[in-house]
Write a protein that holds these residues in place. Structure first.
Motif: not given
Length: 244
Positions: A76, A153, A182, A185, A189, A208, A211-212
């Protein structure tokens, strides 16, 4: 001196080099990062990156090599730095290309040199446990499992690149999976880094969070329609390994 000790010394030397690079980058950028909330500070940061030219590009690529090849750094911070240096889309392109090149190099090196090479760079017991797990015994499911692992993650993605070289996987398909799975993530970032450059901390946190949330929803949907419960087994296996 045994080969394993030589590898340990090599990793220590590379780690020292990476730490020196990070300290140097920090010292170089801290004065301007203090003023990133101002237009002048943002312009100063971009000018410093531009003035670094190929040296800045190669430094960032070298950190990426250390992160994947030796997995001594989390990914990250490098992704955020790429976003700050080259913007959201530029950082995404840089990281994606770097990951593709380095993953290919590691995968084909493992295919060429075999298990001994993997054991030199990775925890032998952990590699054997994962490699011999029932999850990886079914060739038809391995690619599916790898896709899930690279989406989740916190999984040891760079360790998986080494292990993949020992499994019956088609090289190009695995490299594409490990590169593009990927994306959640990397996108979060690099775009967070780009927003940090603008002094927009709140937007970075929102990116963030979104995305999660999306990754969580995707994994939930996969698990819902996965009658064999592969997703649950994958998550449990790696949670157990990380607790040890």
């Amino acid at each position: 001196m045994s080969r394993k000790n030589k590898v340990k010394i090599f990793k220590i030397l590379v780690m020292i080099l990476v730490i020196v690079l990070l300290i140097g980058i920090t010292i170089y950028l801290v004065p301007v990062m203090k003023n990133l909330s101002t237009t002048e500070g943002q312009l100063d940061f971009k000018n410093r990156v531009s003035d670094s030219g190929i040296f800045g590009f190669l430094t960032l690529f070298g950190l990426q090599v250390a992160q994947i090849f030796l997995f001594i750094l989390p990914g990250e911070p490098i992704e955020i730095l790429a976003g700050m240096c080259y913007g959201g889309f530029g950082g995404l392109a840089f990281i994606t290309l770097s990951v593709f090149i380095i993953t290919s190099a590691v995968f084909f090196t493992v295919r060429k040199l075999g298990r001994k090479f993997v054991y030199d760079f990775c925890d032998e017991n952990k590699v054997k446990k994962i490699e011999n797990s029932k999850l990886f015994q079914n060739p038809k499911k391995i690619e599916w499992i790898m896709l899930i692992l690279f989406l989740i993650p916190g999984t040891p993605k760079d360790l998986l690149v080494y292990i993949a070289g020992l499994l019956p996987l088609k090289p190009l398909r695995f490299i594409l999976i490990s590169t593009f799975a990927r994306f959640p993530s990397v996108i979060s970032s690099t775009f967070a880094g780009a927003n940090l450059l603008k002094g927009d901390w709140k937007m970075s946190i929102i990116i963030y969070g979104i995305t999660f949330l999306i990754v969580g929803i995707v994994i939930f949907i996969i698990n819902k329609f996965d009658k064999s419960k592969t997703t649950e087994q994958v998550i449990k296996t790696f949670q157990d390994e990380q607790k040890k």
